[in-house]
Every structure is written in structure tokens, then in C-alpha cells.
Design a protein around this motif. Structure first.
Motif, PDB file in Angstrom:
ATOM      1  N   ARG A  58      39.698  39.873  40.981  1.00 42.55           N
ATOM      2  CA  ARG A  58      40.091  41.271  41.199  1.00 42.55           C
ATOM      3  C   ARG A  58      39.480  41.805  42.496  1.00 42.55           C
ATOM      4  NH1 ARG A  58      42.617  45.336  39.176  1.00 42.55           N
ATOM      5  NH2 ARG A  58      43.328  44.053  37.429  1.00 42.55           N
ATOM      6  N   GLU A  59      38.237  41.433  42.784  1.00 41.30           N
ATOM      7  CA  GLU A  59      37.604  41.890  44.023  1.00 41.30           C
ATOM      8  C   GLU A  59      38.383  41.397  45.236  1.00 41.30           C
ATOM      9  OE1 GLU A  59      33.260  41.754  46.304  1.00 41.30           O
ATOM     10  OE2 GLU A  59      33.655  40.428  44.605  1.00 41.30           O
ATOM     11  N   PHE A  60      38.822  40.140  45.197  1.00 44.70           N
ATOM     12  CA  PHE A  60      39.620  39.575  46.279  1.00 44.70           C
ATOM     13  C   PHE A  60      40.895  40.397  46.464  1.00 44.70           C
ATOM     14  CE2 PHE A  60      43.033  36.851  47.802  1.00 44.70           C
ATOM     15  CZ  PHE A  60      42.460  36.142  48.851  1.00 44.70           C
ATOM     16  N   ALA A  61      41.586  40.700  45.356  1.00 44.29           N
ATOM     17  CA  ALA A  61      42.837  41.456  45.432  1.00 44.29           C
ATOM     18  C   ALA A  61      42.608  42.845  46.024  1.00 44.29           C
ATOM     19  CB  ALA A  61      43.460  41.559  44.039  1.00 44.29           C
ATOM     20  N   SER A  75      46.203  44.528  43.687  1.00 44.08           N
ATOM     21  CA  SER A  75      45.320  44.905  42.583  1.00 44.08           C
ATOM     22  C   SER A  75      46.102  45.047  41.286  1.00 44.08           C
ATOM     23  CB  SER A  75      44.609  46.223  42.908  1.00 44.08           C
ATOM     24  OG  SER A  75      43.776  46.078  44.041  1.00 44.08           O
ATOM     25  N   ARG A  76      47.349  45.516  41.384  1.00 46.08           N
ATOM     26  CA  ARG A  76      48.179  45.625  40.185  1.00 46.08           C
ATOM     27  C   ARG A  76      48.646  44.245  39.726  1.00 46.08           C
ATOM     28  NH1 ARG A  76      49.918  50.116  43.199  1.00 46.08           N
ATOM     29  NH2 ARG A  76      51.703  48.951  44.074  1.00 46.08           N
ATOM     30  N   LEU A  77      48.912  43.371  40.647  1.00 48.02           N
ATOM     31  CA  LEU A  77      49.429  42.053  40.316  1.00 48.02           C
ATOM     32  C   LEU A  77      48.364  41.126  39.760  1.00 48.02           C
ATOM     33  CD1 LEU A  77      51.757  40.020  40.338  1.00 48.02           C
ATOM     34  CD2 LEU A  77      51.251  39.583  42.763  1.00 48.02           C
ATOM     35  N   VAL A  78      47.126  41.288  40.184  1.00 48.25           N
ATOM     36  CA  VAL A  78      46.088  40.327  39.820  1.00 48.25           C
ATOM     37  C   VAL A  78      45.826  40.304  38.317  1.00 48.25           C
ATOM     38  CG1 VAL A  78      44.027  41.808  40.056  1.00 48.25           C
ATOM     39  CG2 VAL A  78      43.885  39.356  40.600  1.00 48.25           C
ATOM     40  N   GLY A  79      46.070  41.432  37.626  1.00 50.71           N
ATOM     41  CA  GLY A  79      45.900  41.440  36.178  1.00 50.71           C
ATOM     42  C   GLY A  79      46.826  40.449  35.499  1.00 50.71           C
ATOM     43  N   LEU A  80      48.076  40.392  35.952  1.00 46.00           N
ATOM     44  CA  LEU A  80      49.029  39.430  35.405  1.00 46.00           C
ATOM     45  C   LEU A  80      48.613  38.000  35.739  1.00 46.00           C
ATOM     46  CD1 LEU A  80      52.425  41.182  36.258  1.00 46.00           C
ATOM     47  CD2 LEU A  80      51.309  41.016  34.020  1.00 46.00           C
ATOM     48  N   VAL A  81      48.110  37.810  36.952  1.00 40.87           N
ATOM     49  CA  VAL A  81      47.675  36.481  37.370  1.00 40.87           C
ATOM     50  C   VAL A  81      46.535  35.987  36.473  1.00 40.87           C
ATOM     51  CG1 VAL A  81      46.620  35.146  39.225  1.00 40.87           C
ATOM     52  CG2 VAL A  81      48.386  36.830  39.756  1.00 40.87           C
ATOM     53  N   LEU A  82      45.554  36.841  36.253  1.00 41.47           N
ATOM     54  CA  LEU A  82      44.400  36.433  35.452  1.00 41.47           C
ATOM     55  C   LEU A  82      44.791  36.225  33.990  1.00 41.47           C
ATOM     56  CD1 LEU A  82      41.703  38.736  37.061  1.00 41.47           C
ATOM     57  CD2 LEU A  82      41.896  36.257  37.283  1.00 41.47           C
ATOM     58  N   ALA A 139      39.379  35.688  33.745  1.00 36.92           N
ATOM     59  CA  ALA A 139      40.368  36.205  32.798  1.00 36.92           C
ATOM     60  C   ALA A 139      39.697  36.965  31.669  1.00 36.92           C
ATOM     61  CB  ALA A 139      41.213  35.060  32.247  1.00 36.92           C
ATOM     62  N   ARG A 140      38.563  36.466  31.183  1.00 34.33           N
ATOM     63  CA  ARG A 140      37.857  37.165  30.104  1.00 34.33           C
ATOM     64  C   ARG A 140      37.296  38.491  30.598  1.00 34.33           C
ATOM     65  NH1 ARG A 140      34.909  34.081  25.424  1.00 34.33           N
ATOM     66  NH2 ARG A 140      37.124  33.579  25.299  1.00 34.33           N
ATOM     67  N   GLU A 142      38.561  40.250  32.919  1.00 34.04           N
ATOM     68  CA  GLU A 142      39.721  41.126  33.119  1.00 34.04           C
ATOM     69  C   GLU A 142      40.117  41.801  31.808  1.00 34.04           C
ATOM     70  OE1 GLU A 142      42.827  42.956  35.286  1.00 34.04           O
ATOM     71  OE2 GLU A 142      41.018  41.913  35.933  1.00 34.04           O
ATOM     72  N   ARG A 143      40.011  41.086  30.689  1.00 34.09           N
ATOM     73  CA  ARG A 143      40.319  41.685  29.386  1.00 34.09           C
ATOM     74  C   ARG A 143      39.487  42.930  29.135  1.00 34.09           C
ATOM     75  NH1 ARG A 143      38.966  37.580  24.945  1.00 34.09           N
ATOM     76  NH2 ARG A 143      39.294  39.397  23.600  1.00 34.09           N
ATOM     77  N   GLN A 144      38.262  42.920  29.623  1.00 28.26           N
ATOM     78  CA  GLN A 144      37.343  44.010  29.343  1.00 28.26           C
ATOM     79  C   GLN A 144      37.678  45.301  30.080  1.00 28.26           C
ATOM     80  OE1 GLN A 144      33.306  42.668  29.949  1.00 28.26           O
ATOM     81  NE2 GLN A 144      33.537  40.914  28.575  1.00 28.26           N
ATOM     82  N   ARG A 145      38.618  45.244  31.000  1.00 31.21           N
ATOM     83  CA  ARG A 145      38.983  46.447  31.755  1.00 31.21           C
ATOM     84  C   ARG A 145      39.569  47.526  30.860  1.00 31.21           C
ATOM     85  NH1 ARG A 145      39.414  46.820  37.050  1.00 31.21           N
ATOM     86  NH2 ARG A 145      41.349  48.009  36.933  1.00 31.21           N
ATOM     87  N   ILE A 146      40.071  47.153  29.684  1.00 25.79           N
ATOM     88  CA  ILE A 146      40.617  48.184  28.792  1.00 25.79           C
ATOM     89  C   ILE A 146      39.530  49.142  28.314  1.00 25.79           C
ATOM     90  CG2 ILE A 146      42.470  46.654  28.042  1.00 25.79           C
ATOM     91  CD1 ILE A 146      41.041  46.351  25.367  1.00 25.79           C
TER      92      ILE A 146
END
Length: 282
Positions: A58-61, A75-82, A139-140, A142-146
């Protein structure tokens, strides 16, 4: 002439991210090394992401968006990627978890994924996913962003006391993880209880499980085995597991007592220990 790998943008979110990065970089008139200099990484890393050989963080994006002025597109796309890096059988659950308004989970062996520190997650995932560990950890996380949304889900977690004593990643990792759990007490929309050994037999003897509730959709029950997850909206299962979860809550320590137990285990089991060469002073 350099042989540039051509990507099919429709093949996967990762391929789409790579092809878009290349397109936007070339439109900006930048070479890979030049873009790397701007976002403080190597041109080689840019190339690896562009050819789908490296999963972006996410930082890279976010740095790419800032450098190429792409209005948050990456930044919006990286969530789907992860999310696409998660095991295929787990991806549907992760999507429903992200939509849930209320999450109730009982965990008998490990800290729930939404509550894990990065170091703890790395130790857990490293047992089976050593070949793609960085991607799985990202990826894990990223899940925590909720949990950081303006309106996060209510998360009620019951941890078996065994979770506190199962040393994952070493004493330092466990101390950090338990400290993280302690920091969750008092957080809005978050409750944490520990089911003590003294509870004896209980409603979670069959293993960990999670209940997801939504505003407009039926509730879901989820549990998993070694290489698969099972999710159901069967009303009878939801009824039985909801009652079972209520019993676990009733038998668990109160949040205040749970925090005290976690703090005690953190200090007594994972606190600073004297080294082998330590000498007592009379």
C-alpha cells in the motif's frame, strides 16, 4: 533491446496494476530508474511490479499516486491486488468480513487475523507460506484496514487462554502482540475477552468460528479446516452458534479481568529475562 514482458491486464488484479503502472510511467516520460528515485526505491523494483513479478505494498501504491499524480488510482487498486494474494478459498470470506457490521469470533489457537501484529502474522504465515510470505503478510495487514474506517465494524473477540501461552515467533513477538491486544481495550466498537482454562468444557470445543452480521443481508457462520473454509447462512446453524457464542461470552472473563490476565502473562512469561551470564549481586 530490452525484452519487455507484455501483460494481459485482464488476467489478474496484479497484472492490471503492473500494466497501468507502466502506462502511467511512460505517459509521464519517466524511465523505471527515474521513477524509482522519486519514490525512494530501485528501478528494478519498479520493473518487477510492472511485470507482475512483485506484489506492491500500500505504501508503494500511495507513493506512485503522489509521484504520477494519479488521484489515488493505485491506492484504490492495491486493495484488490493484495486481496487476490489470499488463498482462493479464503477470498470470499475476506470480502464478507469487509462488509460486516458486526463480527463475533472465538479463537482457540491464534489471535484473530484482524488483531494480529505484523511480526506475529509473519511468524504464523511463515509456517506454510514461506515462498510468498511478504505478499501474504501484506494481504493480512490490508484486511485490518476495515478497523480504521470512519464507521468500523463492531468486533467482539473471545480468545482461549491457550492463545496467550502459545509462543508464536519468540518472546519478543509475543510481548508485542499482547501489548497490542492491551491497547485495544477501551477502543470504540471493540471488545475482547479471554476464556480461562478454568472454564473447563465449553461451547467452543469444536474449534474456532466466526459470526458475521450485516445490516441488510442474512448473518453468516464461518469456520475453516486445513485447506478450506466453510461459510453458511443456514438459519439453524446461525441460531445454534449464536447461542454457543453467548455462552462463551458468559463463561469468559470480563474485559477488565481479561486485560489484567493478558498484562500478567505478558510480564511473567514474555517479560525481560536475565541473560545466561547474569550474576546476582549480594
Amino acid at each position: 533491446m530490452t525484452n519487455i514482458r507484455e501483460l494481459d491486464p485482464s488476467a489478474s488484479p496484479l497484472d492490471y496494476f503492473g500494466s497501468e503502472l507502466r502506462r502511467q510511467r511512460e505517459a509521464a516520460g519517466l524511465r523505471q530508474g527515474q521513477l524509482g528515485d522519486v519514490i525512494f526505491c530501485t528501478g528494478s523494483l519498479i520493473g518487477q511490479v510492472e511485470t507482475a513479478h512483485k506484489v506492491p505494498t500500500r505504501e508503494f501504491a500511495e507513493r506512485i499516486d503522489a509521484a504520477l499524480m494519479t488521484d489515488g488510482a493505485f491506492s484504490r487498486l492495491v486493495g484488490l491486488v493484495l486481496r487476490s494474494q489470499l488463498p482462493s478459498w479464503f477470498q470470499q470470506y475476506a470480502e464478507m468480513e469487509a462488509r460486516a457490521e458486526y463480527i463475533s469470533t472465538y479463537q482457540c489457537q491464534l489471535v484473530y487475523g484482524l488483531l494480529q501484529t505484523e511480526a506475529y502474522a509473519r511468524a504464523v504465515l511463515g509456517v506454510e507460506q514461506a515462498n510468498k510470505l511478504d505478499e501474504m503478510v501484506a494481504a493480512r495487514m490490508e484486511r485490518q484496514r476495515i478497523l480504521k474506517r470512519d464507521h468500523p465494524p463492531v468486533v467482539w473477540t473471545v480468545l482461549d487462554e491457550a492463545v496467550l501461552y502459545r509462543e508464536i515467533g519468540g518472546k519478543g513477538v509475543m510481548r508485542e502482540q499482547l501489548a497490542h491486544l492491551l491497547g485495544l481495550f477501551g477502543q470504540p466498537w471493540m471488545e475482547l475477552q479471554v476464556l480461562p482454562f478454568s472454564a473447563g468444557e465449553h461451547a467452543g470445543m469444536m474449534g474456532s468460528f466466526t459470526l458475521l452480521r450485516f445490516d441488510d443481508d442474512p448473518a453468516l457462520h464461518y469456520n475453516e479446516s486445513y485447506d478450506s473454509g466453510h461459510m453458511t447462512a443456514n438459519p439453524q446453524v446461525i441460531r445454534e452458534r449464536s447461542v454457543g457464542y453467548a455462552r462463551l461470552q458468559a463463561e469468559a472473563l470480563s474485559p477488565r479481568e481479561s486485560a489484567a490476565l493478558i498484562a500478567r502473562v505478558m510480564e511473567e512469561r514474555y517479560g525481560e529475562q536475565p541473560g545466561p551470564d547474569a550474576r546476582s549481586v549480594a
